[in-house]
Design an enzyme around this catalytic site. Structure first.
Site, short mmCIF file in Angstrom:
data_model
loop_
_atom_site.label_atom_id
_atom_site.label_comp_id
_atom_site.label_asym_id
_atom_site.label_seq_id
_atom_site.Cartn_x
_atom_site.Cartn_y
_atom_site.Cartn_z
CB CYS A 1 -0.97 -0.02 1.18
SG CYS A 1 -0.17 0.10 2.78
CG HIS B 1 9.03 -18.89 -15.14
ND1 HIS B 1 8.37 -19.14 -13.96
CD2 HIS B 1 9.96 -17.93 -14.87
CE1 HIS B 1 8.88 -18.37 -13.01
NE2 HIS B 1 9.83 -17.63 -13.53
#
Length: 650
Positions: free
Chosen positions: A412, A555
């Site tokens: 935040c 990946h």
């Protein structure tokens, strides 16, 4: 996800739509007759306030989605239109306000996370994947509309009654809100409370017949009764907390004041100008909880006094000097808003005196008074450059237990919000040396790290470096500030012993590591080696060893060779965002493999069309154990055949 974790994440998701309010306030204010007298500018700002619920739907959906996806944002907007239009058809009196946007945003984000990679039968394949998200969101919101159309009216009445009770309680209600607001800061749940007070409680109908809900909306719509949940924050944020910073400065021994003076001045100035107070509050929140309790009580008193005096002031973002100047002459601002400055001076003195007395009376370990002064100053890596930010992110990941310990990274305004496997693995000392003001363990899986207003940038950099490969946990706090990556140097004129020779795991064109369009790899921060642009689909083991790490998205993997070298094979750049599509794992994590054994299969057509880049680094990540490497590859390599490079022992 537990209940606390859910509301933590919701608080973070609410930050994005709230962040647009300063723009709206600027436009609305500068368009007024006493400034630029340009009604079209004022209407531009008003347009944002008029559509806040829709903005919340889009912003919350995007923030809640796993990769801040546009498809999720679109789904949130579509869900909002379906929910609101269908509800008022059932019952025209239904008005959920911003809550409708928050709910549909959550639905859109959750649907995206669950079904954005769904595969449908061939004849429906056009509607699969991300295109499915708005469709499914609309369906769920239609069901919610059928429910809320009948269920919400009594809830709406209860909220109105509760709001009327709080407003009816006047100064006492405002004081309780201010006190609880500060108490919730350590958990981050204050944003949920603020959303109800600032965007839901109270109604105001303007001359055009438009209804506005909540303290902020009503204030900027011209409601002269709004502001009871905002006015009292100005004296605290602009004056009270800076007074606390001055008290902590003068409470520190004279010889230590230079160590903490710059930091305290910085956070005090931030609080005064912008109203962002968390960096300052976290300096004493856990070091001296008694001071924080006093701070919460004084905040409640300030809101009580401001309401009792009939002061009506408002802000778009927070109660700092910038917002104070912008709102001073707005129609809803009372004529006595100047009294907030008088209150501020008084609160500055009260904070300074009380904090000074309490710190000295109880010998509290505020900044500069710690037993170990070496821990006091934040020793940060220079993060003004991309390389510096990458290094800082790497250091934070290590301090937080390594990439294996991190399950989710959010941020935040001032804090990293983290989901971890085990909060006990977080190294508080190292995090503070990197510049963190505090580390909060809400439970075993939820941690917050207060890093200041760069939280979003640090979180993004952390996600980037984690995507490049495994990062080990820090084993101990360093004795000095982290420095830029220093590559091991072989001793000149010393015979070099080849410890191991790696063969190419992929067939393709060789790319120098410095030319990889990713700073973490190009700078050598991840390790030394080279990169390959694949031209065939099979990825093989570059040496005999054990697959010690295989990313969930397939990946990348890490192979520990028989000699102990840790080789990271990372297929493409930013391919973690593909969530496993285009990759087929042929062995499992923990498997023992031999050189040339197939490990991974690629769908090159899909990957070339969807990955940012298919340049694939192959690096040794524990180069500190070796003298260096010697490149052997030519312009092209063949998987399982071509020599890639030699690893040289010290």
């Amino acid at each position: 996800m537990n209940i606390l974790g859910f509301f933590q994440r919701l608080g973070r998701a609410l930050q994005l739509p709230i962040a647009v309010l300063p723009v709206a306030a600027l436009l609305l204010r500068f368009g007024q007759p006493d400034l630029l007298n340009m009604p079209f500018i004022a209407q531009a700002g008003g347009g944002i306030f008029d559509n806040l619920a829709l903005i919340f739907a889009i912003g919350v959906a995007s923030s809640w989605s796993k990769d801040s996806a546009g498809a999720a944002a679109l789904a949130g907007g579509i869900g909002y239109f379906i929910l609101t239009k269908a509800m008022i058809t059932i019952n025209p009196a239904v008005n959920m306000g911003v809550l409708a946007g928050i709910i549909t945003g959550l639905v859109g984000g959750m649907v995206y996370n669950r079904w954005s990679d769904i595969k449908l039968p061939d004849f429906l394949s056009f509607f699969g994947g991300k295109r499915f998200v708005p469709i499914a969101t609309g369906f769920f919101c239609l069901i919610l509309a059928a429910i809320f159309g009948y269920v919400w009216p009594p809830v709406q009445d209860a909220i109105r009654a509760g709001g009327e009770w709080i407003v009816g309680a006047g100064a006492f209600g405002a004081g309780i809100f201010g006190f609880v607001n500060r108490l919730l800061i350590p958990t981050g749940l204050h944003q949920v409370l603020n959303t109800i007070a600032w965007f839901q409680i109270g109604d105001f109908t303007n001359a055009a017949g438009t209804v506005f809900h909540g303290d902020i909306n009503r204030f900027y719509a011209g409601d002269g009764t709004a502001g009871m949940f905002m006015s009292g924050f100005f004296p605290i944020m602009m004056f009270g907390l800076p007074g606390a910073a001055f008290a902590m400065y003068f409470a520190a021994p004279k010889e230590r004041r230079p160590l903490v003076g710059g930091m305290l001045l910085s956070v005090a100035l931030t609080a005064f100008l912008t109203g962002v107070t968390e960096p300052l509050e976290f300096l004493f929140m856990f070091l001296a909880p008694l001071l924080y309790l006093v701070h919460a009580i004084l905040t409640g008193i300030s809101l009580y006094i401001a309401t009792a005096l009939g002061i009506h002031a408002g802000f778009s973002f927070s109660a700092g000097a910038i917002d104070y100047a912008l709102m001073y002459n707005l129609p809803a601002a009372s004529k006595n808003v100047w009294m907030l400055l008088v209150m501020g001076v008084i609160f500055f003195i009260v904070y300074f005196v009380l904090f000074t007395v309490i710190i000295r009376a109880f010998n509290l370990k505020t900044p500069g008074r710690e037993d170990d002064v070496a821990e006091t100053g934040a020793q940060e890596t220079n993060s003004n450059t991309e390389e510096g930010m990458s290094q800082l992110a790497l250091s934070y990941v290590s301090a937080l237990g390594g990439s294996d310990n991190l399950k989710g990274i959010d941020a935040c305004i001032t804090r990293l919000r983290l989901n971890v496997k085990d909060s006990a693995q977080v190294n508080d000392v190292l995090a503070k040396r990197l510049g963190a003001s505090g580390v909060i363990r809400l439970n075993k899986q939820t941690v917050q790290v207060i890093v200041g207003t760069r939280a979003e940038s640090i979180a993004a950099a952390m996600r980037t470096v984690i995507a490049t490969g495994p990062i080990a946990a820090a084993t101990a706090a360093p004795t000095a500030a982290p420095v830029a990556d220093v590559k091991p140097q072989a001793v000149p004129n010393t015979p070099k012993v080849v410890l191991e020779t790696l063969i190419s795991p992929i067939t393709g064109e060789v790319v120098a590591l410095a030319q990889v369009p990713d700073e973490a790899f190009a700078s050598g921060a991840v390790g030394e080696g080279l990169a390959i642009r694949p031209t065939s689909k099979t990825v093989v083991a570059p040496a005999n060893g054990v697959i010690v790490k295989f990313f969930n998205t397939n990946h990348a993997f890490c192979l520990e060779t028989e000699s102990g070298a840790e080789v990271v094979v990372h297929i493409g750049l930013d391919t973690v965002a593909l969530n496993g599509q285009g990759f087929t794992r042929l062995v499992e994590e923990g498997a023992t493999v031999i050189v040339g054994q197939p490990v991974l299969e690629l769908d090159l057509d899909y990957l070339n069309g969807n990955a940012r880049s298919m340049i694939s680094p192959v690096v040794v990540s524990n180069m500190e154990d070796y003298a260096g490497i010697a490149l052997l590859a030519g312009e092209t390599v063949v998987a399982g055949e071509s020599k890639l490079y030699e690893i040289q022992s010290k």
